[in-house]
Design an enzyme around this catalytic site. Structure first.
Site, PDB file in Angstrom:
ATOM      1  N   LYS A 305       0.828  -1.205   0.000  1.00  0.00           N
ATOM      2  CA  LYS A 305       0.000   0.000   0.000  1.00  0.00           C
ATOM      3  C   LYS A 305       0.868   1.264   0.000  1.00  0.00           C
ATOM      4  O   LYS A 305       0.602   2.201  -0.747  1.00  0.00           O
ATOM      5  CB  LYS A 305      -0.928   0.016   1.225  1.00  0.00           C
ATOM      6  CG  LYS A 305      -2.113  -0.909   1.139  1.00  0.00           C
ATOM      7  CD  LYS A 305      -3.209  -0.567   2.133  1.00  0.00           C
ATOM      8  CE  LYS A 305      -2.710  -0.403   3.551  1.00  0.00           C
ATOM      9  NZ  LYS A 305      -2.067  -1.618   4.100  1.00  0.00           N
ATOM     10  N   THR A 307       3.964   1.548  -0.997  1.00  0.00           N
ATOM     11  CA  THR A 307       4.644   1.603  -2.293  1.00  0.00           C
ATOM     12  C   THR A 307       3.698   2.116  -3.369  1.00  0.00           C
ATOM     13  O   THR A 307       4.073   2.934  -4.219  1.00  0.00           O
ATOM     14  CB  THR A 307       5.174   0.204  -2.669  1.00  0.00           C
ATOM     15  OG1 THR A 307       6.006  -0.269  -1.610  1.00  0.00           O
ATOM     16  CG2 THR A 307       5.975   0.239  -3.949  1.00  0.00           C
ATOM     17  N   ARG A 329       1.722   8.057   7.099  1.00  0.00           N
ATOM     18  CA  ARG A 329       2.012   8.003   8.531  1.00  0.00           C
ATOM     19  C   ARG A 329       3.510   7.889   8.781  1.00  0.00           C
ATOM     20  O   ARG A 329       4.256   7.391   7.934  1.00  0.00           O
ATOM     21  CB  ARG A 329       1.303   6.790   9.156  1.00  0.00           C
ATOM     22  CG  ARG A 329      -0.191   6.923   9.262  1.00  0.00           C
ATOM     23  CD  ARG A 329      -0.823   5.668   9.827  1.00  0.00           C
ATOM     24  NE  ARG A 329      -0.675   4.534   8.939  1.00  0.00           N
ATOM     25  CZ  ARG A 329      -0.894   3.266   9.284  1.00  0.00           C
ATOM     26  NH1 ARG A 329      -1.258   2.979  10.520  1.00  0.00           N
ATOM     27  NH2 ARG A 329      -0.747   2.299   8.409  1.00  0.00           N
ATOM     28  N   LYS A 340       9.061  -5.927  11.052  1.00  0.00           N
ATOM     29  CA  LYS A 340       8.499  -5.438   9.793  1.00  0.00           C
ATOM     30  C   LYS A 340       9.513  -4.662   8.961  1.00  0.00           C
ATOM     31  O   LYS A 340       9.562  -4.743   7.747  1.00  0.00           O
ATOM     32  CB  LYS A 340       7.281  -4.554  10.077  1.00  0.00           C
ATOM     33  CG  LYS A 340       6.561  -4.062   8.826  1.00  0.00           C
ATOM     34  CD  LYS A 340       5.331  -3.250   9.213  1.00  0.00           C
ATOM     35  CE  LYS A 340       4.567  -2.778   7.979  1.00  0.00           C
ATOM     36  NZ  LYS A 340       5.301  -1.788   7.206  1.00  0.00           N
ATOM     37  N   ALA A 559      -3.552   0.814  13.003  1.00  0.00           N
ATOM     38  CA  ALA A 559      -4.895   0.657  12.431  1.00  0.00           C
ATOM     39  C   ALA A 559      -5.701  -0.437  13.118  1.00  0.00           C
ATOM     40  O   ALA A 559      -6.919  -0.477  12.965  1.00  0.00           O
ATOM     41  CB  ALA A 559      -4.792   0.359  10.945  1.00  0.00           C
ATOM     42  N   PHE A 590      -3.743  -1.164   7.008  1.00  0.00           N
ATOM     43  CA  PHE A 590      -4.273  -2.521   6.862  1.00  0.00           C
ATOM     44  C   PHE A 590      -5.335  -2.599   5.760  1.00  0.00           C
ATOM     45  O   PHE A 590      -5.304  -1.811   4.813  1.00  0.00           O
ATOM     46  CB  PHE A 590      -4.787  -3.052   8.192  1.00  0.00           C
ATOM     47  CG  PHE A 590      -3.695  -3.308   9.191  1.00  0.00           C
ATOM     48  CD1 PHE A 590      -2.513  -3.938   8.813  1.00  0.00           C
ATOM     49  CD2 PHE A 590      -3.818  -2.913  10.518  1.00  0.00           C
ATOM     50  CE1 PHE A 590      -1.493  -4.173   9.720  1.00  0.00           C
ATOM     51  CE2 PHE A 590      -2.795  -3.139  11.439  1.00  0.00           C
ATOM     52  CZ  PHE A 590      -1.639  -3.777  11.029  1.00  0.00           C
ATOM     53  N   PHE A 678       3.997  -8.825  -9.002  1.00  0.00           N
ATOM     54  CA  PHE A 678       5.277  -9.389  -8.575  1.00  0.00           C
ATOM     55  C   PHE A 678       5.819 -10.258  -9.709  1.00  0.00           C
ATOM     56  O   PHE A 678       5.056 -10.717 -10.575  1.00  0.00           O
ATOM     57  CB  PHE A 678       5.109 -10.212  -7.297  1.00  0.00           C
ATOM     58  CG  PHE A 678       4.850  -9.372  -6.070  1.00  0.00           C
ATOM     59  CD1 PHE A 678       5.860  -9.114  -5.165  1.00  0.00           C
ATOM     60  CD2 PHE A 678       3.595  -8.823  -5.826  1.00  0.00           C
ATOM     61  CE1 PHE A 678       5.637  -8.338  -4.038  1.00  0.00           C
ATOM     62  CE2 PHE A 678       3.353  -8.047  -4.712  1.00  0.00           C
ATOM     63  CZ  PHE A 678       4.373  -7.801  -3.805  1.00  0.00           C
ATOM     64  N   TRP A 707       6.884  -0.648  -8.345  1.00  0.00           N
ATOM     65  CA  TRP A 707       8.001  -1.035  -7.481  1.00  0.00           C
ATOM     66  C   TRP A 707       9.297  -1.123  -8.294  1.00  0.00           C
ATOM     67  O   TRP A 707      10.350  -0.680  -7.838  1.00  0.00           O
ATOM     68  CB  TRP A 707       7.695  -2.384  -6.819  1.00  0.00           C
ATOM     69  CG  TRP A 707       8.804  -2.870  -5.918  1.00  0.00           C
ATOM     70  CD1 TRP A 707       9.064  -2.478  -4.645  1.00  0.00           C
ATOM     71  CD2 TRP A 707       9.813  -3.845  -6.257  1.00  0.00           C
ATOM     72  NE1 TRP A 707      10.171  -3.138  -4.158  1.00  0.00           N
ATOM     73  CE2 TRP A 707      10.650  -3.995  -5.117  1.00  0.00           C
ATOM     74  CE3 TRP A 707      10.081  -4.611  -7.394  1.00  0.00           C
ATOM     75  CZ2 TRP A 707      11.730  -4.856  -5.105  1.00  0.00           C
ATOM     76  CZ3 TRP A 707      11.169  -5.483  -7.375  1.00  0.00           C
ATOM     77  CH2 TRP A 707      11.977  -5.600  -6.229  1.00  0.00           C
TER      78      TRP A 707
END
Length: 854
Positions: A305, A307, A329, A340, A559, A590, A678, A707
């Site tokens: 999200k 990215t 954020r 993460k 979230a 999320f 991907f 990406w």
């Protein structure tokens, strides 16, 4: 100089002058002052840059000093051609003489400059077809010197004695007017000649400046410089990409988007805080288009999200040349140093510098830590003091006598009013009123306020405090939470100004009294101190993407346990800066069932902003997992089901995508699905997701490769968002806040999650009754549940239905402005794993660069 800098940066000001001579009893460098004026606004033409352009003949690209310009206009109005004439200028000042010489020269006159030291002054004056005198000496040039028929321009202003005048003096020029007028064909009077023309030329230059501004800048369009990406395959690590790009100076970014110098507070070269005064200045500007990026129910790997948010703004800005802002954020140190990693985006779609974005930034999270822990300390200190002192002793300390005078503070006046005591004289309180004022009578068993730390420290999850002998045995069990879960973080994110933030901080409920009444931060007397600690944190942080588009990084509520969105203030300022045709893209945490639902029902409700488009991020691998694929774990190779084409598994998993599209459309907002591709995805799989998304009601669905390609890989997404933003928006909330608490929870559970009903466990039932009694029943609902499933069970993938949603407890964030039910059994923030992310982070002691991976 500060005033000049402000005027230089203000696009509403097209010209200004500094009145000379400078009036001060201290020495001021006049040249430094005049050169500080931006050349494009220097309508007096006194800066060295304008003087230099004039001296080399660039008359169309400079401002000419107004007195020489007026002199030329007077000469032109005689009808005499300047070209080929012999001109003499008496005086060599920077304001008149020197620029007059240049101006006559570039109008093809033969020019001689004289001054008080010129030995043959009368002879030179006698040769002049055009004579301009600016020597500053009364009647220095005699009438008999002047060539018959010459044009005489007298710029002098001098005072000479005159007993016939009331003031005892009169104004004369540098030329003996009475005799000169007999020989000149044209001559300017003093006063009333050059002076009024100088003022007229000043106004003409100001109009010219405005015309040049409009020719150079398209109204509403930023004059922004974008960075050209050098794409590499295979795609390098995020930190390598980030450090390979040279960011623009952040003050340049601020100027490009229309912020004024005094609205920007620099934190080094790559980040800055933006003052809230910008919002006040821009209040009459129309807002741009408001886009929220959300996702399907994610896997532990994350679906991109952040990215996608960055890729979308890079596409809109650097490739489609739209005014666009990203609002994201700020990441917590907990996930960054835990499992993460960072949250700056990834690949060629990042906020840079990513190490600064992920670590400390401008200290907002530290300010929240300090403010939160001040409240925690105040709670325990107040309990201690009330247990160990009499009413009168408490009163003497809370309302001390200073120089024989007692006075209530503003915060004490507010508490008295809350208690129904309308007195302002400390001596007028009865014993009963003193008791009510000084005793909060906190019930330790009801304390909901915890201490915080921005680190995943598992050994602080449950602690005993008050074990020092100085606490006289008043110990209790407590815990540390992670800083971003503090209600102060949610307050920061939802405030729309300093005053609103202060009120929200004061309303925060920390416990209940033994009488069952809520005890607030205002009751503790800490509201002002909290506001002071948060006064800088309330300003949004300005950064940029790899391709040079602007980003606001501000606030970082989780979230799952909070509302999971960046700040209202950042969005509001950005929407004004981009203008009516621009875009602000923000991200909700999320999946759409969590972050997006809270974005709409909580954030939009408080901000008053209305979204135009939802971008729903989906990936083939996540949809396969929802179709029944095996679990995935970060850092572990993907099972073969995700590496090979499997259309059947994928189609089954699209039930989750279908439900999240329905969830977004439930609010009346068009949905564009971004299929984040991907390298393991096949063309058939990507095409199937696009097809099923459109069939489910998406406005459009597009494959994205941002990406690996940056903004170029999201151009199709950006174009789809542009088209969707032009469709009518019928935004609506899911529920009315006036509904009973239980009904609001049920609506979210049934409409958004797919539950058949809810079950309130006894503790939750008690809280519904308590909060309704305390007057908090009309607050919005912020569901605290797992992000790994639409249901309360993280193992239930896809789009489960028919389940009962268990509500085990309900808590209140009254300052932030919501109730948060605890759904099922949620896992706590994990502690540091065996190999935490910081194993790969290091600092080069020579260059000072951060190395490794986030």
């Amino acid at each position: 100089l500060k005033c000049i800098a402000s005027l230089n940066g203000d696009p509403a000001v097209h010209g200004f002058i500094v009145q000379l001579p400078l009036d001060s009893d201290k020495p001021i460098n006049t040249e430094k002052i005049t050169n500080a004026v931006a050349p494009e606004k220097d309508v007096d033409g006194l800066s060295s840059i304008n003087a230099g352009k004039l001296s080399r003949g660039d008359l169309g690209d400079c401002f000419i000093p107004c007195t020489p310009k007026g002199c030329m206009e007077l000469i032109r109005q005689t009808g005499i051609q300047v070209a080929g004439k012999r001109a003499v200028v008496v005086g060599r000042s920077k304001i008149v003489g020197a620029p007059m010489h240049d101006l006559l020269l570039w109008n093809h006159a033969t020019v001689t400059t004289c001054h008080s030291k010129t030995s043959t002054l009368a002879e030179e004056v006698g040769k002049a077809d055009i004579l301009v005198v600016a020597a500053g000496k009364a009647e220095m040039v005699k009438g008999e010197w002047i060539k018959p028929g010459a044009i005489v321009i007298d710029c002098g202003i001098n005072h000479v004695p005159d007993s016939t005048k009331a003031s005892g003096k009169r104004v004369v020029g540098d030329v003996a007017y009475s005799t000169a007028k007999e020989k000149a064909s044209y001559i300017t009077p003093v006063p009333g000649g050059v002076g009024p023309m100088t003022v007229a030329m000043l106004m003409q230059s100001t109009v010219e400046s405005a015309q040049r501004f409009l020719e150079k800048f398209q109204p509403g369009k930023w004059n922004i410089q974008y960075n050209q990406l050098t794409l590499r395959m295979p795609v390098p690590s995020d930190i390598e990409i980030s450090q390979s790009c040279i960011p623009k100076p952040i003050d340049q970014v601020a100027k490009e988007v229309g912020l004024l110098p005094d609205e920007v507070e620099l934190y080094g070269q790559t980040k800055a805080k933006v003052h809230l005064s910008a919002l006040k200045r821009l209040k009459n500007q129309p807002d741009g288009k408001y886009v929220v990026v959300t996702g399907i129910t994610p896997t532990p790997l994350g679906e991109g999200k952040s990215t996608t948010t960055v890729g979308l703004v890079q596409a809109l800005g650097a490739h489609l040349h739209q005014n666009v802002f990203a609002c994201v954020r700020q990441p917590s140190q907990g996930p960054t140093f835990g499992i993460k990693g960072g949250a700056a985006g990834g690949g060629y779609c990042q906020v840079i510098p990513m190490e600064e974005f992920n670590l400390h930034l401008t200290g907002d999270i530290h300010a929240i830590t300090a403010a939160n822990n001040l409240v925690a300390a105040a709670v325990d200190a107040r309990i201690f003091h009330e247990l160990t002192q009499t009413d009168q002793a408490l009163y003497n300390r809370l309302v001390p006598s200073v120089n024989g005078v007692r006075k209530f503070s503003d915060i004490q006046i507010r508490r008295l009013q809350k208690l129904g005591i309308n007195k302002t004289d400390p001596a007028a309180l009865t014993k009963e009123e003193v008791n009510l004022l000084v005793r909060l009578d906190i019930d330790p068993g009801t304390i909901t306020w915890q201490r915080v730390l921005d680190t995943n420290d598992r050994f602080l999850r449950k602690i005993t405090i008050g074990q020092s002998p100085t606490e006289k045995g008043f110990s209790r069990t407590a815990q540390f939470d992670i800083t971003v879960s503090s209600e102060i973080m949610a307050v920061l994110a939802l405030s729309d100004g300093l005053d609103d933030m202060k009120k929200r901080l004061g309303r925060m409920v920390v416990a209940s009294s033994k009488r069952g009444e809520p005890v607030t931060a205002d009751d503790l007397g800490v509201t002002g101190a909290l506001a002071v600690l948060m006064k800088d944190a309330v300003k949004p942080n300005l950064m940029q993407t790899l391709e040079g588009t602007p980003v606001f990084v501000h606030a970082g509520p989780f979230a799952n346990i909070a509302h999971g969105n960046s700040s209202v203030l950042a969005d509001k300022i950005a929407l004004k800066l981009v203008g009516k045709e621009g875009f602000v893209v923000t991200e909700a945490g999320f999946g759409a069932d969590i972050g997006m639902e809270k974005f709409f029902n909580i954030k939009c409700r408080y901000s008053g902003l209305r979204p135009h488009v939802v971008v729903l991020v989906a990936t083939v691998r996540a949809l396969k997992m929802h179709g029944g694929g095996p679990a995935v774990t970060a850092g572990v190779p993907l099972p073969k089901e995700y590496m090979e084409e499997n259309l059947q598994l994928l189609a089954k998993g699209c039930s989750n995508l279908n439900k999240q599209i329905q969830n977004a459309r439930m609010f009346g907002v068009p949905v564009v699905v971004a299929v984040n591709a991907f390298k393991t995805d096949t063309k058939a799989e990507l095409a199937l997701v696009v097809q099923l998304a459109k069939e489910a009601g998406a406005f459009d669905a597009v494959e994205c490769t941002h990406w690996a390609e940056g903004g170029k890989g999201a151009i199709a997404l950006a174009q789809a968002v542009q088209r969707a933003s032009q469709t009518p928006s019928n935004f609506r909330f899911l529920y009315n806040v006036e509904l009973p608490v239980t009904d609001k929870i049920r609506l979210i559970a049934q409409q958004i999650y797919g539950a058949s009903d809810i079950e309130l466990l006894p503790e939750a039932q008690e809280k519904v009754a308590l909060y309704t009694k305390q007057g908090f029943g009309n607050l919005p609902i912020c569901m605290a549940k797992t992000h790994l499933s639409l249901s309360h069970d993280p193992e239930k993938k896809g789009a489960p239905t028919g389940f009962i949603l268990p509500i085990r407890d309900i808590r209140a964030s009254v300052g932030a402005g919501f109730l948060y039910p605890l759904v099922g059994t949620m896992s706590t923030m994990p502690g540091l794993p065996t190999r935490p992310c910081f194993y790969d982070i290091d600092l080069d002691p020579v260059s000072g660069e951060v190395n490794g991976l986030f």
